[in-house]
Design an enzyme around this catalytic site. Structure first.
Site, mmCIF file in Angstrom:
data_model
loop_
_atom_site.group_PDB
_atom_site.id
_atom_site.type_symbol
_atom_site.label_atom_id
_atom_site.label_comp_id
_atom_site.label_asym_id
_atom_site.label_seq_id
_atom_site.Cartn_x
_atom_site.Cartn_y
_atom_site.Cartn_z
ATOM 1 N N ARG A 71 0.829 -1.212 0.000
ATOM 2 C CA ARG A 71 0.000 0.000 0.000
ATOM 3 C C ARG A 71 0.862 1.260 0.000
ATOM 4 N NH1 ARG A 71 -3.670 2.710 4.331
ATOM 5 N NH2 ARG A 71 -5.286 3.642 3.037
ATOM 6 N N HIS A 75 0.502 4.334 -2.640
ATOM 7 C CA HIS A 75 0.212 5.721 -2.227
ATOM 8 C C HIS A 75 1.363 6.670 -2.565
ATOM 9 C CE1 HIS A 75 -3.387 5.079 0.700
ATOM 10 N NE2 HIS A 75 -3.475 4.307 -0.356
ATOM 11 N N ASP A 76 2.577 6.130 -2.666
ATOM 12 C CA ASP A 76 3.696 6.955 -3.119
ATOM 13 C C ASP A 76 3.522 7.292 -4.601
ATOM 14 O OD1 ASP A 76 6.164 8.277 -3.107
ATOM 15 O OD2 ASP A 76 7.247 6.460 -3.709
ATOM 16 N N GLY A 81 4.201 10.861 -8.767
ATOM 17 C CA GLY A 81 5.005 9.718 -9.202
ATOM 18 C C GLY A 81 5.695 9.009 -8.046
ATOM 19 N N ASP A 83 8.286 8.632 -5.980
ATOM 20 C CA ASP A 83 9.443 9.466 -5.647
ATOM 21 C C ASP A 83 9.709 9.504 -4.146
ATOM 22 O OD1 ASP A 83 7.275 10.843 -4.760
ATOM 23 O OD2 ASP A 83 7.759 12.742 -5.741
ATOM 24 N N ASN A 103 -4.379 8.821 4.028
ATOM 25 C CA ASN A 103 -3.247 8.234 4.756
ATOM 26 C C ASN A 103 -3.362 8.344 6.270
ATOM 27 O OD1 ASN A 103 -1.920 7.631 2.333
ATOM 28 N ND2 ASN A 103 -0.932 9.645 2.261
ATOM 29 N N PRO A 172 -7.115 7.073 -4.473
ATOM 30 C CA PRO A 172 -8.490 6.560 -4.383
ATOM 31 C C PRO A 172 -8.915 6.336 -2.932
ATOM 32 C CG PRO A 172 -7.190 5.284 -5.956
ATOM 33 C CD PRO A 172 -6.237 6.177 -5.223
ATOM 34 N N HIS A 203 -6.015 -6.175 -2.461
ATOM 35 C CA HIS A 203 -6.865 -6.318 -1.273
ATOM 36 C C HIS A 203 -7.169 -7.783 -0.959
ATOM 37 C CE1 HIS A 203 -8.384 -1.859 -1.451
ATOM 38 N NE2 HIS A 203 -7.091 -1.971 -1.210
ATOM 39 N N THR A 204 -6.432 -8.671 -1.570
ATOM 40 C CA THR A 204 -6.486 -10.082 -1.202
ATOM 41 C C THR A 204 -5.712 -10.341 0.077
ATOM 42 O OG1 THR A 204 -6.069 -12.341 -1.952
ATOM 43 C CG2 THR A 204 -4.453 -10.705 -2.599
ATOM 44 N N ASP A 255 -9.791 -9.870 2.891
ATOM 45 C CA ASP A 255 -10.220 -11.138 2.294
ATOM 46 C C ASP A 255 -10.662 -12.036 3.440
ATOM 47 O OD1 ASP A 255 -10.352 -13.760 1.393
ATOM 48 O OD2 ASP A 255 -8.645 -13.583 0.042
ATOM 49 N N THR A 258 -8.981 -16.124 3.089
ATOM 50 C CA THR A 258 -7.525 -16.310 3.178
ATOM 51 C C THR A 258 -6.879 -14.935 3.391
ATOM 52 O OG1 THR A 258 -7.435 -16.227 0.748
ATOM 53 C CG2 THR A 258 -7.419 -18.417 1.762
ATOM 54 N N ASP A 263 -3.594 -14.361 -3.099
ATOM 55 C CA ASP A 263 -4.154 -15.315 -4.057
ATOM 56 C C ASP A 263 -5.255 -14.622 -4.853
ATOM 57 O OD1 ASP A 263 -6.231 -15.059 -2.254
ATOM 58 O OD2 ASP A 263 -5.927 -17.019 -1.331
HETATM 59 C C1 HEM Z 1 -8.434 0.855 -6.284
HETATM 60 C C2 HEM Z 1 -8.430 1.783 -5.374
HETATM 61 C C3 HEM Z 1 -8.064 1.532 -3.936
HETATM 62 C C4 HEM Z 1 -8.752 1.986 -2.858
HETATM 63 C C5 HEM Z 1 -9.991 2.837 -2.872
HETATM 64 C C6 HEM Z 1 -8.078 1.498 -1.689
HETATM 65 C C7 HEM Z 1 -8.460 1.764 -0.390
HETATM 66 C C8 HEM Z 1 -7.950 1.141 0.724
HETATM 67 C C9 HEM Z 1 -8.421 1.332 2.065
HETATM 68 C C10 HEM Z 1 -9.533 2.284 2.469
HETATM 69 C C11 HEM Z 1 -7.702 0.518 2.870
HETATM 70 C C12 HEM Z 1 -7.858 0.337 4.378
HETATM 71 C C13 HEM Z 1 -6.884 1.215 5.139
HETATM 72 C C14 HEM Z 1 -7.188 1.210 6.614
HETATM 73 O O1 HEM Z 1 -8.352 1.382 6.986
HETATM 74 O O2 HEM Z 1 -6.305 1.030 7.430
HETATM 75 C C15 HEM Z 1 -6.782 -0.190 2.042
HETATM 76 C C16 HEM Z 1 -5.887 -1.119 2.497
HETATM 77 C C17 HEM Z 1 -4.940 -1.716 1.698
HETATM 78 N N1 HEM Z 1 -4.698 -1.451 0.370
HETATM 79 FE FE1 HEM Z 1 -5.870 -0.389 -0.849
HETATM 80 N N2 HEM Z 1 -7.004 0.760 -2.078
HETATM 81 C C18 HEM Z 1 -6.946 0.754 -3.443
HETATM 82 C C19 HEM Z 1 -5.978 0.167 -4.215
HETATM 83 C C20 HEM Z 1 -4.871 -0.485 -3.717
HETATM 84 C C21 HEM Z 1 -3.708 -0.838 -4.480
HETATM 85 C C22 HEM Z 1 -3.476 -0.463 -5.934
HETATM 86 C C23 HEM Z 1 -2.874 -1.489 -3.639
HETATM 87 C C24 HEM Z 1 -1.513 -2.064 -3.903
HETATM 88 C C25 HEM Z 1 -1.088 -2.415 -5.084
HETATM 89 C C26 HEM Z 1 -3.524 -1.550 -2.359
HETATM 90 C C27 HEM Z 1 -3.032 -2.199 -1.251
HETATM 91 C C28 HEM Z 1 -3.644 -2.211 -0.024
HETATM 92 C C29 HEM Z 1 -3.209 -3.041 1.073
HETATM 93 C C30 HEM Z 1 -2.089 -4.072 1.030
HETATM 94 C C31 HEM Z 1 -4.012 -2.723 2.163
HETATM 95 C C32 HEM Z 1 -3.898 -3.292 3.578
HETATM 96 C C33 HEM Z 1 -2.891 -2.455 4.323
HETATM 97 C C34 HEM Z 1 -2.612 -2.918 5.731
HETATM 98 O O3 HEM Z 1 -3.143 -3.939 6.168
HETATM 99 O O4 HEM Z 1 -1.839 -2.207 6.398
HETATM 100 N N3 HEM Z 1 -4.719 -0.911 -2.433
HETATM 101 N N4 HEM Z 1 -6.931 0.216 0.736
#
Ligand code: HEM
Ligand SMILES: *[C@@H]1O[C@H](CO)[C@@H](O)[C@H](O)[C@H]1NC(C)=O
Ligand SMILES: *[C@@H]1O[C@H](CO)[C@@H](O)[C@H](O)[C@H]1NC(C)=O
Ligand SMILES: *[C@@H]1O[C@H](CO)[C@@H](O)[C@H](O)[C@H]1NC(C)=O
Ligand SMILES: *[C@@H]1O[C@H](CO)[C@@H](O)[C@H](O)[C@H]1NC(C)=O
Length: 337
Positions: A71, A75-76, A81, A83, A103, A172, A203-204, A255, A258, A263
Site C-alpha cells: 500500500r 500511495h507513493d 510519481g 518518488d 493516509n 483513491p 486487497h487479497t 479477504d 484467506t 491469491d
Molecule cells: C483501487 C483503489 C483503492 C482503494 C480505494 C483502496 C483503499 C484502501 C483502504 C480504504 C484501505 C484500508 C486502510 C485502513 O483502513 O487502514 C486499504 C488497504 C490496503 N490497500 Fe488499498 N485501495 C486501493 C488500491 C490499492 C492498491 C493499488 C494497492 C496495492 C497495489 C492496495 C493495497 C492495499 C493493502 C495491502 C491494504 C492493507 C494495508 C494494511 O493492512 O496495512 N490498495 N486500501
C-alpha cells in the site's frame, strides 16, 4: 512457527517451482529509464537485504504487517510519481502526505521502511533511493505472501517535496464510485479497466479499519439500511467484527477466507458480494461495468491474475519517476538531505 506461516511459505515455494523459478513474463512494457539491473554494480545485494528484512518482519510480528508495504508503494506512486514523497515527515517547509485524508491514521509499515533503509545505508551508503526501497519492499511483500514475483525496475530518485493537497485528491478512497476510481487511475496514466481491477487485487491481503465500512453495515448513504451491494448473509459476520458503537480503528480482514495469503480469492469474494470496501464491490456490482468480465476472468484463473498484477505493478512503478540528476538519494527516508 505457526501452521499458517508454514502454509504461507510452502505456497510461496510451490508457486516458484511451478513458475520454473522465473518471474512472471513482463517484457511488453514501456520501462522508461528504470532498469532491474540499476544497482548491479553499486549495490548488488540490495534486493536480498530488503527481502530478508521483510521476511523477518513477517515471522516476527504478524503476517499482515507486510501487506502494508504494498500500500505504501501505491500511495507513493499516485502522488507526483514514485518518488518517496509519502515518507517525508512534517517540517517547517514540508506538509507531510502522511496527514492527507487517505493516509491519516491508516498508513502502516513506515517503520519497516526505516529499518530497511538503515540496513541498506550500512551496506551501500548514499546509493539506493527510498522510492526504490518502496518498490522492492512492495514486491517482496506480495511474493512472500504467496503472490507472483517480477523483476522490479530500479533507478528512481527521491523528491525534495511532499504534496499533501495532491494526496487528498489523487489517491483513491474506499467509498469512491467506479467512475471516480476510473478517473483517478486514468489521471496517473494507468488503464482504468485492467490496471484498476488487477491492482485492486492487492486487497487479497491486509486489513481495513472498521471506521471506513460502518456506514455500509448500518446506515448506507444515510438511507437507514445497509449497503444493498453487500451480501445480506455476510452482514452478521461483518457486524460482529465491526459493532455499530465499537472502536473504528479495529481492523477487519479484506479477504475473509484467506486474509494473509496473496491469491485470487479476492475476486471470488467480489462475486459473492462480500467485498469489504465500496471501492472493491463496485468493480463487480456496478451494472454494465467493463470491470465485471475481468473480475470473472481473475476469479477463474489465478495464473491470469498473477500475470496481470505483475504487469500492472511494473506499470504503476513507472509513474513519473525522478531520474538522472533530478531529486536526490535521501539518507533518511523521513527527511530531505
Ligand atoms: C483501487 C483503489 C483503492 C482503494 C480505494 C483502496 C483503499 C484502501 C483502504 C480504504 C484501505 C484500508 C486502510 C485502513 O483502513 O487502514 C486499504 C488497504 C490496503 N490497500 Fe488499498 N485501495 C486501493 C488500491 C490499492 C492498491 C493499488 C494497492 C496495492 C497495489 C492496495 C493495497 C492495499 C493493502 C495491502 C491494504 C492493507 C494495508 C494494511 O493492512 O496495512 N490498495 N486500501
Ligand atoms: C500535487 O498533486 C496534484 C494531484 O496529483 C497535482 O495536480 C499537482 O500538480 C501537484 N503539485 C505539485 C507542486 O507537484
Ligand atoms: C485498457 O485495457 C483494456 C483491456 O485490456 C483495453 O481494451 C483498452 O483499450 C485499454 N484502454 C486504454 C485507454 O488504454
Ligand atoms: C441514518 O443516518 C441519518 C442521517 O444521519 C439519520 O437521520 C438516521 O436516523 C440514521 N438511521 C439509522 C437507522 O441509524
Ligand atoms: C480505539 O482504539 C485505539 C487503539 O487501541 C485507542 O487509541 C483509542 O483511544 C480507542 N478509541 C476509542 C473511542 O475507544
Amino acid at each position: 512457527m505457526s501452521t499458517l506461516k508454514l502454509v504461507l511459505v510452502a505456497s510461496g515455494l510451490l508457486f516458484m517451482i511451478f513458475a520454473g523459478g522465473k518471474s512472471v513474463s513482463d517484457s511488453n512494457r514501456d520501462d522508461h529509464q528504470l532498469s532491474p539491473s540499476f544497482y548491479d554494480e553499486t549495490c548488488p545485494r540490495v534486493s536480498s537485504i530488503v527481502r530478508k528484512i521483510v521476511r523477518r518482519v513477517q515471522y516476527k510480528t504478524h503476517p499482515r504487517t507486510i501487506s502494508s508495504l504494498a500500500r505504501l508503494h501505491f500511495h507513493d506512486c499516485f502522488v507526483n510519481g514514485c518518488d518517496g514523497s509519502i515518507l517525508l515527515d512534517n517540517t517547517e517547509k514540508i506538509e507531510s502526505e502522511k496527514e492527507a485524508l487517505p493516509n491519516k491514521n491508516s498508513l502502516r509499515g513506515v517503520e519497516i521502511i526505516d529499518e530497511i533503509k538503515t540496513a541498506v545505508e550500512k551496506a551501500c551508503p548514499a546509493t539506493v533511493s527510498c522510492a526504490d526501497i518502496l518498490a522492492m519492499a512492495a514486491a517482496h511483500s506480495v511474493c512472500l505472501s504467496g503472490g507472483p514475483s517480477w523483476r522490479v525496475r530500479l533507478g528512481r530518485r527521491d523528491s525534495r517535496i511532499a504534496n499533501r493537497s495532491g494526496a487528498n485528491v489523487a489517491i483513491p478512497m474506499g467509498f469512491d464510485t467506479l467512475d471516480v476510481l476510473k478517473s483517478k487511475f486514468s489521471a496517473v496514466g494507468l488503464n482504468h479497466t485492467i490496471d484498476l481491477v488487477s491492482l485492486s487485487g492487492a486487497h487479497t491481503f491486509g486489513r481495513a479499519q472498521c471506521g471506513i465500512i460502518l456506514p455500509r453495515l448500518y446506515n448506507f448513504s444515510n438511507t437507514g439500511v445497509p449497503d444493498p451491494m453487500l451480501n445480506p448473509s455476510f452482514l452478521p459476520r461483518l457486524r460482529r467484527v465491526c459493532p455499530r458503537d465499537g472502536n473504528g480503528t479495529t481492523l477487519a480482514n479484506q479477504d475473509p477466507t484467506t486474509p494473509d495469503t496473496f491469491d485470487n480469492n479476492y475476486f471470488t469474494v467480489l462475486k459473492a458480494k462480500k467485498g469489504l470496501l465500496t471501492s472493491d464491490q463496485v468493480l463487480y456490482s456496478t451494472p454494465g461495468a467493463d470491470t465485471i468480465e475481468i473480475v470473472n476472468k481473475f476469479s477463474a484463473s489465478q495464473t491470469t491474475f498473477f500475470k496481470s498484477f505483475a504487469q500492472s505493478m511494473i506499470k504503476m512503478g513507472n509513474i513519473s519517476p525522478l531520474t538522472g540528476t533530478h531529486g536526490e538519494i535521501r539518507l533518511n527516508c523521513r527527511r530531505v538531505n
